[in-house]
Design a protein around this motif. Structure first.
Motif, PDB file in Angstrom:
ATOM      1  N   LEU A 192       0.885  -1.269  -0.050  1.00 54.42           N
ATOM      2  CA  LEU A 192      -0.011  -0.016   0.039  1.00 54.42           C
ATOM      3  C   LEU A 192       0.809   1.163   0.243  1.00 54.42           C
ATOM      4  CD1 LEU A 192      -2.755  -0.922   2.479  1.00 54.42           C
ATOM      5  CD2 LEU A 192      -2.964  -0.647  -0.176  1.00 54.42           C
ATOM      6  N   TYR A 193       1.686   1.108   0.816  1.00 53.29           N
ATOM      7  CA  TYR A 193       2.770   2.431   0.805  1.00 53.29           C
ATOM      8  C   TYR A 193       3.742   2.618  -0.527  1.00 53.29           C
ATOM      9  CZ  TYR A 193       1.665   3.088   5.859  1.00 53.29           C
ATOM     10  OH  TYR A 193       0.928   3.185   7.116  1.00 53.29           O
ATOM     11  N   VAL A 194       3.969   1.547  -0.992  1.00 54.37           N
ATOM     12  CA  VAL A 194       4.585   1.583  -2.381  1.00 54.37           C
ATOM     13  C   VAL A 194       3.581   2.289  -3.439  1.00 54.37           C
ATOM     14  CG1 VAL A 194       5.363   0.106  -4.391  1.00 54.37           C
ATOM     15  CG2 VAL A 194       6.096  -0.186  -2.095  1.00 54.37           C
ATOM     16  N   PHE A 195       2.301   1.867  -3.248  1.00 53.40           N
ATOM     17  CA  PHE A 195       1.456   2.400  -4.389  1.00 53.40           C
ATOM     18  C   PHE A 195       1.135   3.979  -4.082  1.00 53.40           C
ATOM     19  CE2 PHE A 195      -0.400  -1.967  -4.848  1.00 53.40           C
ATOM     20  CZ  PHE A 195       0.344  -2.420  -6.103  1.00 53.40           C
ATOM     21  N   ILE A 196       1.114   4.242  -2.725  1.00 57.12           N
ATOM     22  CA  ILE A 196       0.899   5.502  -2.409  1.00 57.12           C
ATOM     23  C   ILE A 196       2.126   6.435  -2.894  1.00 57.12           C
ATOM     24  CG2 ILE A 196       0.653   7.317  -0.259  1.00 57.12           C
ATOM     25  CD1 ILE A 196      -0.850   5.118   1.203  1.00 57.12           C
ATOM     26  N   ALA A 197       3.369   6.026  -2.588  1.00 56.78           N
ATOM     27  CA  ALA A 197       4.541   6.770  -3.070  1.00 56.78           C
ATOM     28  C   ALA A 197       4.514   7.002  -4.694  1.00 56.78           C
ATOM     29  CB  ALA A 197       5.767   6.047  -2.694  1.00 56.78           C
ATOM     30  N   LEU A 198       4.198   5.799  -5.405  1.00 58.49           N
ATOM     31  CA  LEU A 198       3.974   6.047  -6.868  1.00 58.49           C
ATOM     32  C   LEU A 198       2.870   6.906  -7.367  1.00 58.49           C
ATOM     33  CD1 LEU A 198       4.269   2.172  -7.672  1.00 58.49           C
ATOM     34  CD2 LEU A 198       5.963   3.893  -7.931  1.00 58.49           C
ATOM     35  N   SER A 199       1.687   6.796  -6.558  1.00 57.88           N
ATOM     36  CA  SER A 199       0.570   7.754  -6.937  1.00 57.88           C
ATOM     37  C   SER A 199       1.065   9.186  -6.821  1.00 57.88           C
ATOM     38  CB  SER A 199      -0.606   7.393  -6.257  1.00 57.88           C
ATOM     39  OG  SER A 199      -0.424   7.841  -4.667  1.00 57.88           O
ATOM     40  N   ALA A 200       1.654   9.678  -5.460  1.00 64.54           N
ATOM     41  CA  ALA A 200       2.525  10.710  -5.390  1.00 64.54           C
ATOM     42  C   ALA A 200       3.311  11.256  -6.528  1.00 64.54           C
ATOM     43  CB  ALA A 200       3.127  10.704  -4.048  1.00 64.54           C
ATOM     44  N   LEU A 201       4.039  10.465  -6.915  1.00 65.85           N
ATOM     45  CA  LEU A 201       5.005  10.774  -7.995  1.00 65.85           C
ATOM     46  C   LEU A 201       4.363  10.729  -9.309  1.00 65.85           C
ATOM     47  CD1 LEU A 201       7.959   8.306  -7.499  1.00 65.85           C
ATOM     48  CD2 LEU A 201       7.934  10.695  -6.858  1.00 65.85           C
ATOM     49  N   TYR A 202       3.232  10.185  -9.609  1.00 67.23           N
ATOM     50  CA  TYR A 202       2.252  10.353 -10.624  1.00 67.23           C
ATOM     51  C   TYR A 202       1.755  11.663 -10.580  1.00 67.23           C
ATOM     52  CZ  TYR A 202      -1.694   9.335 -13.754  1.00 67.23           C
ATOM     53  OH  TYR A 202      -2.678   9.489 -14.678  1.00 67.23           O
TER      54      TYR A 202
END
Length: 246
Positions: A192-202
């Motif tokens: 989940l935290y990986v996805f949040i980090a990726l969505s932030a970069l997105y």
């Protein structure tokens, strides 16, 4: 289902309250991920998803296990509400999408963010802040508390059109990712935290071409002036043509 949950969160259905709290936290972070994707596209629904995230996580946990947790949950709830109001100041395009303009980070806004994070962490400790219980907190707890607060506080910057807010969200998610990996490597929370980090970069990537605050207003004024000049020129030409015909 139990085996899947045990694999993802390294716990069983017999885990009691801690098991439920982990699932609530996971659901809350999942909603944060969804809200980040929506807000990356400047969609108002992202704020409602973030409000739901606070309800599912800190609010329900406080109501179910410790009412003192409301000291932290209620101010946390005000952050997405502020975001919803702040986004309403931008022009609406379509049903839910806003024409967000970028705002630069200032010294005072940076100081305000730091003070806000400190206040949120203090509220997270609650009564332990007054009986010196917080002094026994491990470095991992401090990092986790600051990272959790930064995840939600970063959306205040996003609400104001500050593109760097996405970077703060990414850093906070990575910090939580590292802490969970060190103390309790649950695959579900790590993912989940990986996805949040990726969505932030997105979101940071998508916001690269947003107009700067004030530029649109100036552009409208210039276009109006140009339009007025064109009308004046056209009127002059019409008069000249009329005289020529006469």
């Amino acid at each position: 289902m139990d085996s899947i949950l045990e694999t993802l969160f390294m716990t069983t259905a017999d885990g009691g309250s801690s098991y439920v709290q982990i699932l609530l936290s996971a659901a809350s972070m999942l909603l944060v991920f969804v809200s980040a994707i929506l807000l990356a596209h400047r969609n108002d629904l992202g704020w409602w998803t973030l409000i739901l995230s606070v309800f599912v996580g800190p609010m329900i946990s406080a109501l179910q296990y410790d009412l003192m947790g409301l000291i932290y949950a209620i101010p946390l709830l005000l952050l997405p509400i502020f975001g919803l109001w702040r986004f309403s100041q931008f022009k609406l395009r379509g049903k839910f999408t806003r024409e967000v303009t970028k705002t630069s980070v200032t010294l005072w806004s940076g100081i305000g963010m730091v003070v806000g994070l400190i206040l949120l962490v203090a509220l997270r400790f609650g009564p332990f802040l007054f009986n010196s219980g917080f002094l026994s907190a491990t470095p991992e707890v401090w990092v986790m508390y600051f990272a959790d607060a930064a995840i939600f506080a970063s959306f205040v910057m996003v609400a104001r059109g500050v593109r760097e807010g996405w970077l703060l969200l990414a850093v906070a998610a990575i910090a939580d990712l590292v802490v969970y990996f060190l103390i309790s490597p649950m695959l579900g929370m790590l993912g989940l935290y990986v996805f949040i980090a990726l969505s932030a970069l997105y979101g940071y990537f998508l916001w690269r071409n947003l107009p700067v605050a004030g530029s649109e207003v100036e552009g409208v004024e210039l276009s109006e002036e140009e339009l007025a000049l064109q009308k004046a020129k056209q009127a002059t030409l019409d008069k000249l043509n009329t005289k020529t015909e006469n």
